[in-house]
Design a protein around this motif. Sequence first.
Motif, short mmCIF file in Angstrom:
data_model
loop_
_atom_site.label_atom_id
_atom_site.label_comp_id
_atom_site.label_asym_id
_atom_site.label_seq_id
_atom_site.Cartn_x
_atom_site.Cartn_y
_atom_site.Cartn_z
N ILE A 129 39.92 28.31 78.11
CA ILE A 129 40.25 26.91 78.38
C ILE A 129 40.68 26.74 79.83
O ILE A 129 40.23 25.82 80.54
CB ILE A 129 41.36 26.41 77.44
CG1 ILE A 129 40.82 26.25 76.01
CG2 ILE A 129 41.94 25.09 77.93
CD1 ILE A 129 39.78 25.15 75.85
N ASN A 130 41.55 27.62 80.30
CA ASN A 130 42.03 27.53 81.69
C ASN A 130 40.88 27.66 82.68
O ASN A 130 40.83 26.93 83.69
CB ASN A 130 43.06 28.62 81.96
CG ASN A 130 44.36 28.37 81.21
OD1 ASN A 130 44.64 27.24 80.81
ND2 ASN A 130 45.15 29.41 81.01
N LYS A 131 39.96 28.57 82.41
CA LYS A 131 38.81 28.75 83.29
C LYS A 131 37.93 27.51 83.30
O LYS A 131 37.46 27.06 84.37
CB LYS A 131 37.99 29.96 82.84
CG LYS A 131 36.78 30.24 83.74
CD LYS A 131 35.98 31.44 83.24
CE LYS A 131 34.75 31.66 84.14
NZ LYS A 131 33.92 32.79 83.65
N HIS A 132 37.72 26.93 82.13
CA HIS A 132 36.89 25.74 82.02
C HIS A 132 37.52 24.56 82.77
O HIS A 132 36.84 23.84 83.52
CB HIS A 132 36.70 25.36 80.55
CG HIS A 132 35.88 24.13 80.33
ND1 HIS A 132 34.54 24.06 80.65
CD2 HIS A 132 36.22 22.88 79.87
CE1 HIS A 132 34.08 22.85 80.38
NE2 HIS A 132 35.07 22.13 79.91
N LEU A 133 38.84 24.39 82.63
CA LEU A 133 39.52 23.31 83.31
C LEU A 133 39.46 23.48 84.83
O LEU A 133 39.33 22.51 85.57
CB LEU A 133 40.98 23.22 82.85
CG LEU A 133 41.20 22.77 81.40
CD1 LEU A 133 42.68 22.79 81.05
CD2 LEU A 133 40.62 21.39 81.15
N PRO B 32 43.70 41.39 67.19
CA PRO B 32 44.82 40.65 66.60
C PRO B 32 44.75 39.17 66.96
O PRO B 32 44.19 38.81 68.00
CB PRO B 32 46.05 41.31 67.25
CG PRO B 32 45.57 42.64 67.72
CD PRO B 32 44.13 42.44 68.11
N GLU B 33 45.37 38.34 66.14
CA GLU B 33 45.32 36.90 66.35
C GLU B 33 45.96 36.48 67.68
O GLU B 33 45.47 35.58 68.35
CB GLU B 33 46.01 36.17 65.20
CG GLU B 33 45.22 36.16 63.91
CD GLU B 33 43.84 35.55 64.08
OE1 GLU B 33 43.74 34.46 64.70
OE2 GLU B 33 42.86 36.14 63.59
N ASN B 34 47.06 37.15 68.06
CA ASN B 34 47.71 36.77 69.31
C ASN B 34 46.83 37.09 70.52
O ASN B 34 46.85 36.38 71.53
CB ASN B 34 49.08 37.45 69.44
CG ASN B 34 48.97 38.96 69.53
OD1 ASN B 34 48.14 39.57 68.87
ND2 ASN B 34 49.83 39.57 70.35
N VAL B 35 46.03 38.16 70.41
CA VAL B 35 45.10 38.52 71.48
C VAL B 35 43.98 37.48 71.54
O VAL B 35 43.59 37.03 72.62
CB VAL B 35 44.53 39.93 71.27
CG1 VAL B 35 43.44 40.22 72.30
CG2 VAL B 35 45.63 40.96 71.36
N LYS B 36 43.49 37.10 70.37
CA LYS B 36 42.43 36.08 70.32
C LYS B 36 42.92 34.76 70.94
O LYS B 36 42.18 34.10 71.65
CB LYS B 36 42.01 35.84 68.87
CG LYS B 36 41.21 36.97 68.25
CD LYS B 36 40.80 36.59 66.84
CE LYS B 36 39.99 37.69 66.17
NZ LYS B 36 39.61 37.33 64.79
N GLU B 37 44.18 34.42 70.63
CA GLU B 37 44.74 33.18 71.15
C GLU B 37 44.84 33.24 72.68
O GLU B 37 44.56 32.25 73.36
CB GLU B 37 46.13 32.93 70.55
CG GLU B 37 46.76 31.61 70.95
CD GLU B 37 45.94 30.41 70.53
OE1 GLU B 37 45.97 29.39 71.27
OE2 GLU B 37 45.25 30.46 69.49
N GLY B 38 45.21 34.41 73.18
CA GLY B 38 45.29 34.57 74.64
C GLY B 38 43.93 34.45 75.29
O GLY B 38 43.80 33.83 76.36
N ILE B 39 42.92 35.04 74.66
CA ILE B 39 41.56 34.95 75.19
C ILE B 39 41.07 33.50 75.15
O ILE B 39 40.45 33.01 76.10
CB ILE B 39 40.61 35.86 74.38
CG1 ILE B 39 40.97 37.33 74.62
CG2 ILE B 39 39.15 35.61 74.78
CD1 ILE B 39 40.22 38.31 73.73
#
Length: 277
Positions: A228-232, A216-223
Amino acid sequence: MAITAADVKALREATGAGMMECKKALTECNGDMAEAEKYLKEKGLAAMAKRAERATTEGRLFIRQNGNKIAVVELTCETDFVANNADFIAVGEKLLDVTFEKGYTKVEADHEAILEPLKVSIRENMKVAKVEVIDVPADAVASFYVHSDKKTGAVVVVKGSTADAVKTFAYDCCLHIAAFTPSYLSKKDVPESYIAEQKEIFKAQMDQDEKMAGKPENVKEGILQGKINKHLAEICFEDQMFVKDDKKTVTAKLAEVGKEAGATLSFATAKLFVLGK
């Protein structure tokens, strides 16, 4: 004969010699441009223009603290051999001297004048690529580190206490920065344009992953946000795992040291210096 600034500029463009040397040559030769050019060649001060086109990818970082200021000088040259030359190193130290003595905060004519004789004698292109001065507040401790290759360095200033534990922590942070080369101090320093670009990259990668197709799109957005958080956390100093304790972030270690010192600590400066960047 009066020597004009235009005369000096013209001789410099013709020979590549320094401004002061050109003025001296014109004075010695009564303003005769041809004689002045010959004078510079005889003194070995001409033909610098060709050398000025050569890349200066080698060199050294020079860092020193004097009172409540830390000065950083980046001196570049063409070859590693010259970068390790005793005269080259001595000039780097003189550049620090004049920076403190004159209160300079960027590259000035005095820096270039100090370097000019060495350029002439060694006959290699050199450049004072950077001069930067960092202020140290009264309630802070500062530390700096230059790696053994002399091409990577760090400066850290921690505010809130001057306790010995804080001094040790500041130095360890310098080692951390030199080892992990963070791009930013904290997440708030990362430009929105950079984050948007990274999102596009991660999204494109996810779109090519067959395992993501049915989610689902909301799952994709969470992933996506998780990536992004990991990269930052990897590129921001305060969110990286501390070099001396990989179970804690730098921020967590800062709070721990602050508790030990009985103070609330914060970073005034945490900066990486890399030759050529």
